[in-house]
Design a protein around this motif. Structure first.
Motif, PDB file in Angstrom:
ATOM      1  N   HIS A   1      30.285  33.031  48.340  1.00  0.00           N
ATOM      2  CA  HIS A   1      29.553  33.851  47.366  1.00  0.00           C
ATOM      3  C   HIS A   1      28.278  34.435  47.965  1.00  0.00           C
ATOM      4  N   THR A   2      27.707  33.752  48.947  1.00  0.00           N
ATOM      5  CA  THR A   2      26.534  34.272  49.651  1.00  0.00           C
ATOM      6  C   THR A   2      26.916  35.530  50.426  1.00  0.00           C
ATOM      7  N   VAL A   3      28.058  35.483  51.100  1.00  0.00           N
ATOM      8  CA  VAL A   3      28.545  36.644  51.847  1.00  0.00           C
ATOM      9  C   VAL A   3      28.897  37.773  50.885  1.00  0.00           C
ATOM     10  N   LEU A   4      29.551  37.442  49.790  1.00  0.00           N
ATOM     11  CA  LEU A   4      29.911  38.465  48.805  1.00  0.00           C
ATOM     12  C   LEU A   4      28.669  39.132  48.220  1.00  0.00           C
ATOM     13  N   ARG A   5      27.610  38.356  48.009  1.00  0.00           N
ATOM     14  CA  ARG A   5      26.352  38.925  47.496  1.00  0.00           C
ATOM     15  C   ARG A   5      25.766  39.891  48.520  1.00  0.00           C
ATOM     16  N   ALA A   6      25.802  39.508  49.794  1.00  0.00           N
ATOM     17  CA  ALA A   6      25.306  40.388  50.854  1.00  0.00           C
ATOM     18  C   ALA A   6      26.134  41.666  50.920  1.00  0.00           C
ATOM     19  N   TYR A   7      27.455  41.521  50.882  1.00  0.00           N
ATOM     20  CA  TYR A   7      28.330  42.694  50.925  1.00  0.00           C
ATOM     21  C   TYR A   7      28.088  43.596  49.716  1.00  0.00           C
ATOM     22  N   ALA A   8      27.864  43.011  48.559  1.00  0.00           N
ATOM     23  CA  ALA A   8      27.594  43.812  47.356  1.00  0.00           C
ATOM     24  C   ALA A   8      26.298  44.604  47.525  1.00  0.00           C
ATOM     25  N   GLN A   9      25.297  43.985  48.111  1.00  0.00           N
ATOM     26  CA  GLN A   9      24.030  44.691  48.334  1.00  0.00           C
ATOM     27  C   GLN A   9      24.229  45.846  49.317  1.00  0.00           C
ATOM     28  N   LEU A  10      24.958  45.597  50.383  1.00  0.00           N
ATOM     29  CA  LEU A  10      25.241  46.662  51.350  1.00  0.00           C
ATOM     30  C   LEU A  10      26.049  47.786  50.710  1.00  0.00           C
ATOM     31  N   ARG A  11      26.977  47.425  49.809  1.00  0.00           N
ATOM     32  CA  ARG A  11      27.749  48.434  49.073  1.00  0.00           C
ATOM     33  C   ARG A  11      26.821  49.261  48.183  1.00  0.00           C
ATOM     34  N   ASP A  12      25.914  48.580  47.477  1.00  0.00           N
ATOM     35  CA  ASP A  12      24.986  49.277  46.590  1.00  0.00           C
ATOM     36  C   ASP A  12      24.064  50.225  47.357  1.00  0.00           C
ATOM     37  N   GLU A  13      23.784  49.900  48.603  1.00  0.00           N
ATOM     38  CA  GLU A  13      22.951  50.752  49.451  1.00  0.00           C
ATOM     39  C   GLU A  13      23.754  51.892  50.074  1.00  0.00           C
ATOM     40  N   GLY A  14      25.077  51.872  49.880  1.00  0.00           N
ATOM     41  CA  GLY A  14      25.929  52.923  50.413  1.00  0.00           C
ATOM     42  C   GLY A  14      26.309  52.729  51.864  1.00  0.00           C
ATOM     43  N   LEU A  15      26.064  51.555  52.414  1.00  0.00           N
ATOM     44  CA  LEU A  15      26.351  51.316  53.827  1.00  0.00           C
ATOM     45  C   LEU A  15      27.784  50.873  54.083  1.00  0.00           C
ATOM     46  N   ILE A  16      28.385  50.214  53.091  1.00  0.00           N
ATOM     47  CA  ILE A  16      29.787  49.799  53.240  1.00  0.00           C
ATOM     48  C   ILE A  16      30.551  50.155  51.976  1.00  0.00           C
ATOM     49  N   ASP A  17      31.855  50.190  52.140  1.00  0.00           N
ATOM     50  CA  ASP A  17      32.760  50.404  51.010  1.00  0.00           C
ATOM     51  C   ASP A  17      33.582  49.132  50.881  1.00  0.00           C
ATOM     52  N   LEU A  18      33.663  48.594  49.677  1.00  0.00           N
ATOM     53  CA  LEU A  18      34.443  47.377  49.439  1.00  0.00           C
ATOM     54  C   LEU A  18      35.693  47.741  48.655  1.00  0.00           C
ATOM     55  N   ARG A  19      36.842  47.395  49.204  1.00  0.00           N
ATOM     56  CA  ARG A  19      38.111  47.653  48.525  1.00  0.00           C
ATOM     57  C   ARG A  19      39.024  46.451  48.678  1.00  0.00           C
ATOM     58  N   ARG A  20      39.778  46.180  47.627  1.00  0.00           N
ATOM     59  CA  ARG A  20      40.773  45.110  47.713  1.00  0.00           C
ATOM     60  C   ARG A  20      41.776  45.435  48.806  1.00  0.00           C
ATOM     61  N   ARG A  21      42.157  44.419  49.515  1.00  0.00           N
ATOM     62  CA  ARG A  21      43.159  44.496  50.580  1.00  0.00           C
ATOM     63  C   ARG A  21      42.674  45.281  51.804  1.00  0.00           C
ATOM     64  N   ARG A  22      41.569  45.996  51.655  1.00  0.00           N
ATOM     65  CA  ARG A  22      41.042  46.783  52.768  1.00  0.00           C
ATOM     66  C   ARG A  22      39.796  46.133  53.341  1.00  0.00           C
ATOM     67  N   GLY A  23      39.095  45.375  52.514  1.00  0.00           N
ATOM     68  CA  GLY A  23      37.899  44.673  52.960  1.00  0.00           C
ATOM     69  C   GLY A  23      36.661  45.543  52.955  1.00  0.00           C
ATOM     70  N   ALA A  24      35.691  45.133  53.756  1.00  0.00           N
ATOM     71  CA  ALA A  24      34.414  45.836  53.853  1.00  0.00           C
ATOM     72  C   ALA A  24      34.463  46.788  55.045  1.00  0.00           C
ATOM     73  N   VAL A  25      34.280  48.080  54.752  1.00  0.00           N
ATOM     74  CA  VAL A  25      34.361  49.105  55.781  1.00  0.00           C
ATOM     75  C   VAL A  25      33.047  49.883  55.810  1.00  0.00           C
ATOM     76  N   VAL A  26      32.509  50.085  56.995  1.00  0.00           N
ATOM     77  CA  VAL A  26      31.265  50.839  57.160  1.00  0.00           C
ATOM     78  C   VAL A  26      31.519  52.290  56.763  1.00  0.00           C
ATOM     79  N   THR A  27      30.640  52.850  55.942  1.00  0.00           N
ATOM     80  CA  THR A  27      30.793  54.219  55.451  1.00  0.00           C
ATOM     81  C   THR A  27      30.127  55.226  56.382  1.00  0.00           C
ATOM     82  N   GLY A  28      30.384  56.485  56.120  1.00  0.00           N
ATOM     83  CA  GLY A  28      29.731  57.563  56.863  1.00  0.00           C
ATOM     84  C   GLY A  28      28.240  57.595  56.614  1.00  0.00           C
TER      85      GLY A  28
END
Length: 116
Positions: free
Chosen positions: A51-78
């Protein structure tokens, strides 16, 4: 390993994870389209709660740095490419400020005036 934490630090673990990813982007060790490790795998390797990692990933998603998708995982955005470019430019600006004798406070003022 791309992401590192210091368990003895007073900085929350999720913030250390996000800072580590941001640093990797700024140093261009991560680029748009790159995949971050799955949350469970990263949590296991860092010996922290998933859950600590998921919280970090959610913050990065909210900042627009990564995209989170089921089955695709965390992907760095443009968008991350722009952040990396800004980080590189900031290093150059700081180096020039030091060379010309401008202190950090004065540099921040210059940037604020330019941003307005």
């Amino acid at each position: 390993m791309l992401i590192r934490i210091d368990p003895s630090s007073t900085v929350p673990l999720y913030e250390q994870v996000t800072a580590s990813v941001r640093r990797a982007l700024a140093e261009q060790r991560l680029a748009p389209g790159d995949h971050l490790p799955p949350a469970r795998q990263l949590a296991a390797s860092l010996e922290i709660n998933v859950h600590t990692v998921l919280r970090a990933y959610a913050q990065l998603r909210d900042e627009g740095l990564i995209d989170l998708r089921r089955r695709r995982g965390a992907v760095v955005t443009g968008e991350a490419d722009g952040h990396a470019r800004l980080a590189t430019m900031a290093k150059d600006i700081v180096a020039e400020a030091r060379r010309t004798g401008v202190d950090a406070e004065e540099l921040v003022g210059i940037v604020r005036r330019a941003y307005s």
